[in-house]
Design an enzyme around this catalytic site. Structure first.
Site, PDB file in Angstrom:
ATOM      1  CB  THR A   8     111.863  56.299  -6.043  1.00 32.43           C
ATOM      2  OG1 THR A   8     111.196  57.432  -6.604  1.00 32.43           O
ATOM      3  CG2 THR A   8     112.081  55.255  -7.129  1.00 32.43           C
ATOM      4  N   GLY A   9     111.606  57.101  -2.908  1.00 27.61           N
ATOM      5  CA  GLY A   9     111.355  58.150  -1.914  1.00 27.61           C
ATOM      6  C   GLY A   9     110.112  57.837  -1.110  1.00 27.61           C
ATOM      7  CB  SER A  12     109.545  61.042   4.568  1.00 27.35           C
ATOM      8  OG  SER A  12     110.123  61.649   3.437  1.00 27.35           O
ATOM      9  CB  ILE A  14     103.984  62.942  -1.442  1.00 31.66           C
ATOM     10  CG1 ILE A  14     103.659  64.399  -1.055  1.00 31.66           C
ATOM     11  CG2 ILE A  14     103.055  62.448  -2.528  1.00 31.66           C
ATOM     12  CD1 ILE A  14     104.171  65.448  -2.027  1.00 31.66           C
ATOM     13  N   GLY A  15     105.330  60.121  -0.626  1.00 37.34           N
ATOM     14  CA  GLY A  15     105.607  58.714  -0.951  1.00 37.34           C
ATOM     15  C   GLY A  15     105.052  57.786   0.114  1.00 37.34           C
ATOM     16  CE1 TYR A 187     111.345  70.019  -6.420  1.00 36.63           C
ATOM     17  CE2 TYR A 187     109.891  71.730  -7.248  1.00 36.63           C
ATOM     18  CZ  TYR A 187     110.074  70.515  -6.612  1.00 36.63           C
ATOM     19  OH  TYR A 187     108.976  69.809  -6.170  1.00 36.63           O
TER      20      TYR A 187
HETATM   21  N1  LIG Z   1     105.879  68.981  -0.821  1.00 36.03           N
HETATM   22  C1  LIG Z   1     105.415  69.648  -1.856  1.00 36.03           C
HETATM   23  O1  LIG Z   1     104.752  70.704  -1.696  1.00 36.03           O
HETATM   24  C2  LIG Z   1     105.656  69.156  -3.217  1.00 36.03           C
HETATM   25  C3  LIG Z   1     106.434  68.047  -3.480  1.00 36.03           C
HETATM   26  N2  LIG Z   1     106.606  67.629  -4.772  1.00 36.03           N
HETATM   27  C4  LIG Z   1     107.410  66.449  -5.077  1.00 36.03           C
HETATM   28  O2  LIG Z   1     106.956  65.356  -4.298  1.00 36.03           O
HETATM   29  C5  LIG Z   1     107.997  64.384  -4.208  1.00 36.03           C
HETATM   30  C6  LIG Z   1     108.057  63.879  -2.782  1.00 36.03           C
HETATM   31  O3  LIG Z   1     108.505  64.949  -1.952  1.00 36.03           O
HETATM   32  P1  LIG Z   1     107.901  65.264  -0.516  1.00 36.03           P
HETATM   33  O4  LIG Z   1     107.124  64.116  -0.026  1.00 36.03           O
HETATM   34  O5  LIG Z   1     107.265  66.584  -0.589  1.00 36.03           O
HETATM   35  O6  LIG Z   1     109.222  65.480   0.324  1.00 36.03           O
HETATM   36  P2  LIG Z   1     110.043  64.508   1.287  1.00 36.03           P
HETATM   37  O7  LIG Z   1     111.346  65.181   1.458  1.00 36.03           O
HETATM   38  O8  LIG Z   1     109.240  64.138   2.458  1.00 36.03           O
HETATM   39  O9  LIG Z   1     110.204  63.211   0.410  1.00 36.03           O
HETATM   40  C7  LIG Z   1     111.200  63.071  -0.543  1.00 36.03           C
HETATM   41  C8  LIG Z   1     111.581  61.621  -0.587  1.00 36.03           C
HETATM   42  O10 LIG Z   1     112.570  61.455  -1.597  1.00 36.03           O
HETATM   43  C9  LIG Z   1     113.664  60.775  -1.024  1.00 36.03           C
HETATM   44  N3  LIG Z   1     114.910  61.071  -1.699  1.00 36.03           N
HETATM   45  C10 LIG Z   1     115.515  62.260  -1.854  1.00 36.03           C
HETATM   46  N4  LIG Z   1     116.669  62.095  -2.506  1.00 36.03           N
HETATM   47  C11 LIG Z   1     116.791  60.771  -2.754  1.00 36.03           C
HETATM   48  C12 LIG Z   1     117.770  59.971  -3.378  1.00 36.03           C
HETATM   49  N5  LIG Z   1     118.897  60.493  -3.873  1.00 36.03           N
HETATM   50  N6  LIG Z   1     117.560  58.642  -3.480  1.00 36.03           N
HETATM   51  C13 LIG Z   1     116.446  58.086  -2.964  1.00 36.03           C
HETATM   52  N7  LIG Z   1     115.490  58.772  -2.348  1.00 36.03           N
HETATM   53  C14 LIG Z   1     115.674  60.109  -2.239  1.00 36.03           C
HETATM   54  C15 LIG Z   1     113.690  61.229   0.412  1.00 36.03           C
HETATM   55  O11 LIG Z   1     114.484  60.353   1.196  1.00 36.03           O
HETATM   56  P3  LIG Z   1     115.263  60.869   2.522  1.00 36.03           P
HETATM   57  O12 LIG Z   1     114.280  60.762   3.640  1.00 36.03           O
HETATM   58  O13 LIG Z   1     116.400  59.906   2.623  1.00 36.03           O
HETATM   59  O14 LIG Z   1     115.697  62.269   2.247  1.00 36.03           O
HETATM   60  C16 LIG Z   1     112.209  61.161   0.726  1.00 36.03           C
HETATM   61  O15 LIG Z   1     111.814  59.846   0.983  1.00 36.03           O
HETATM   62  C17 LIG Z   1     109.257  65.078  -4.705  1.00 36.03           C
HETATM   63  O16 LIG Z   1     109.528  64.634  -5.988  1.00 36.03           O
HETATM   64  C18 LIG Z   1     108.878  66.545  -4.719  1.00 36.03           C
HETATM   65  O17 LIG Z   1     109.588  67.255  -5.676  1.00 36.03           O
HETATM   66  C19 LIG Z   1     106.022  68.269  -5.818  1.00 36.03           C
HETATM   67  C20 LIG Z   1     105.249  69.372  -5.607  1.00 36.03           C
HETATM   68  C21 LIG Z   1     104.994  69.896  -4.298  1.00 36.03           C
HETATM   69  C1  LIG Z   2     101.650  83.167   3.991  1.00 35.35           C
HETATM   70  C2  LIG Z   2     102.308  81.978   3.401  1.00 35.35           C
HETATM   71  C3  LIG Z   2     101.360  81.160   2.657  1.00 35.35           C
HETATM   72  C4  LIG Z   2     103.567  82.362   2.684  1.00 35.35           C
HETATM   73  C5  LIG Z   2     104.283  81.219   1.995  1.00 35.35           C
HETATM   74  C6  LIG Z   2     105.113  81.723   0.846  1.00 35.35           C
HETATM   75  C7  LIG Z   2     105.942  80.672   0.105  1.00 35.35           C
HETATM   76  C8  LIG Z   2     106.950  80.058   1.047  1.00 35.35           C
HETATM   77  C9  LIG Z   2     105.074  79.605  -0.589  1.00 35.35           C
HETATM   78  C10 LIG Z   2     104.050  80.246  -1.524  1.00 35.35           C
HETATM   79  C11 LIG Z   2     103.851  79.260  -2.658  1.00 35.35           C
HETATM   80  C12 LIG Z   2     104.590  78.032  -2.212  1.00 35.35           C
HETATM   81  C13 LIG Z   2     104.879  76.914  -3.181  1.00 35.35           C
HETATM   82  C14 LIG Z   2     104.166  76.764  -4.301  1.00 35.35           C
HETATM   83  C15 LIG Z   2     104.307  75.650  -5.221  1.00 35.35           C
HETATM   84  C16 LIG Z   2     105.052  74.428  -4.635  1.00 35.35           C
HETATM   85  C17 LIG Z   2     105.440  73.469  -5.750  1.00 35.35           C
HETATM   86  C18 LIG Z   2     104.222  72.859  -6.355  1.00 35.35           C
HETATM   87  C19 LIG Z   2     106.504  72.491  -5.380  1.00 35.35           C
HETATM   88  O1  LIG Z   2     106.777  71.573  -6.155  1.00 35.35           O
HETATM   89  C20 LIG Z   2     107.359  72.631  -4.187  1.00 35.35           C
HETATM   90  C21 LIG Z   2     106.913  73.643  -3.176  1.00 35.35           C
HETATM   91  C22 LIG Z   2     106.268  74.885  -3.817  1.00 35.35           C
HETATM   92  C23 LIG Z   2     107.296  75.563  -4.695  1.00 35.35           C
HETATM   93  C24 LIG Z   2     105.775  75.828  -2.697  1.00 35.35           C
HETATM   94  C25 LIG Z   2     106.895  76.348  -1.820  1.00 35.35           C
HETATM   95  C26 LIG Z   2     106.490  77.395  -0.821  1.00 35.35           C
HETATM   96  C27 LIG Z   2     105.802  78.583  -1.495  1.00 35.35           C
HETATM   97  C28 LIG Z   2     106.800  79.271  -2.402  1.00 35.35           C
END
Ligand SMILES: NC(=O)C1=CN([C@@H]2O[C@H](COP(=O)(O)OP(=O)(O)OC[C@H]3O[C@@H](n4cnc5c(N)ncnc54)[C@H](OP(=O)(O)O)[C@@H]3O)[C@@H](O)[C@H]2O)C=CC1
Ligand SMILES: CC(C)CCC[C@@H](C)[C@H]1CC[C@H]2C3=CC[C@H]4[C@H](C)C(=O)CC[C@]4(C)[C@H]3CC[C@]12C
Length: 334
Positions: A8-9, A12, A14-15, A187
């Protein structure tokens, strides 16, 4: 035998990086990209086929934030495949994120600075809203839609992998308010709930051959993080981020690195995994990727309670949906 992997997702971040990595690992794989936007899904498939021209890549329309969409997509999956070897529950949202700059600068000079960078504890809030099913949007997308998908596909499933987060925190979650209607850490709450649900699923379903794992990809530059700070800002501070990576290996930064633990789990025997561990994608200061298990702060009893509450909510939404469908049929007859 051709293995089937549904993500799912997948269009873009990580997916999509996971799709690339899995196709490189096993070119015989059948990948199913479950996405809400078919244009973006098509673009992702084209990108994958550019680097893996003989790959089997299917698309599935799925909005995990909509009960009706999950039920229809599940029907489609059952019609297409007779098993799903891996289901990656990866789609996730963090709407309207707000960074508390005051707390961030205070944190910079505290003993908890490394923890703050790894988990964003105390510095990040969100504003959530109700979706058209009457559920909180973050809960519905990050947790409940995926739960419903699992329930629908259960006989086809053997491995589940949740993309959770180190931002998941016990104190952000309340069993009395599992949808997080009250607070501003929807979140964190939804990710803690996914950690609990994974444990509960292992407790209830391991004996039937269903295994669930949880990962954290680290901090990765994706659309999700570009929603917190604009992409040009992240690009500007990239040298600082590489520097921070020396102190916290959780700054994985690229989607490829972030998908490390998701890929690693694909190669593991499920019986060898720890149901109480969150598997972290980590990148060292020198840029080496690895996966490390860390214990989750979860009670088994509480995870069972959450599981029962989700079953109750499932009953409720199914009842509501069939009433709505009956009403629609009635008005069509009139
Ligand atoms: N980036 C990070 O630092 C972190 C990310 N994560 C988790 O990683 C996962 C992937 O996120 P990430 O790759 O970062 O972000 P992106 O926004 O690039 O990817 C999110 C994906 O989820 C899809 N999505 C969102 N809502 C829905 C929905 N209602 N139905 C189907 N698909 C949906 C998006 O589709 P669309 O393009 O249509 O929006 C997209 O493909 C998430 O679960 C996020 O919480 C966890 C920790 C850190
Ligand atoms: C000088 C820079 C590095 C300042 C950046 C500050 C903040 C925007 C970010 C610092 C820590 C970041 C996060 C930590 C954990 C991520 C978590 C694992 C996740 O699931 C989604 C994103 C984070 C919350 C992320 C977001 C940006 C920071 C808060």
């Amino acid at each position: 035998m051709e293995r089937v992997v549904l993500i799912t997702g997948a269009n873009s971040g990580i997916g999509l990086a996971l799709c690339e990595r899995l196709l490189t690992e096993d070119s015989q794989l059948r990948l199913c990209l479950a996405c809400r936007n078919m244009q973006r899904a098509e673009a992702a498939r084209s990108a994958l086929l550019t680097s893996h021209s003989n790959a089997h890549v299917d698309l599935l329309q799925l909005d995990v934030g909509s009960v009706q969409s999950v039920l229809s997509a599940a029907q489609e999956v059952k019609a297409r495949y007779n098993r799903i070897d891996f289901l990656y529950l990866n789609a996730g949202i963090m709407p309207n994120p707000q960074l508390d700059l005051n707390a961030f600068f205070k944190g910079l000079f505290s003993r908890n600075v490394v923890r703050m960078f790894a988990t964003a504890e105390g510095i990040l809030t969100q504003q959530d809203r109700l979706n058209s099913d009457g559920l909180q949007e973050v809960f519905a997308t990050n947790l409940f839609g995926h739960f419903l998908l699992i329930r629908e596909l259960e006989p086809l499933l053997s491995r589940l992998v949740w993309t959770s987060s180190s931002n998941a925190r016990r104190s952000a979650f309340s069993m009395e308010d599992m949808q997080h209607r009250e607070g501003r850490e929807s979140y964190s709450s939804s990710k803690y709930a996914s950690d609990m649900l994974s444990l509960a699923l292992n407790r209830q379903k391991n004996s039937q051959g269903l295994f669930s794992s949880v990962i954290c990809p680290g901090l990765v530059m994706t659309n999700l993080t570009y929603g917190i700070l604009p992409s040009f800002f992240w690009t500007l501070i990239m040298p600082v981020m590489w520097l921070i990576r020396i102190f916290t290996n959780t700054f994985t930064l690229t989607p490829h690195n972030g998908a490390e633990a998701l890929h690693w789990l694909f190669l593991q025997n499920p019986e060898s995994l720890d149901p109480r561990a969150k598997y972290h994608s980590l990148t060292s200061g020198l840029g080496t990727n690895y996966t490390q298990p860390r214990q989750m702060d979860i009670d088994e009893g509480a995870s069972d309670v959450l599981y029962s509450k989700l079953l109750e909510l499932e009953k409720e939404v199914r009842r509501k949906l069939s009433e709505e469908n009956a009403d629609e049929e009635m008005s069509a007859v009139k």
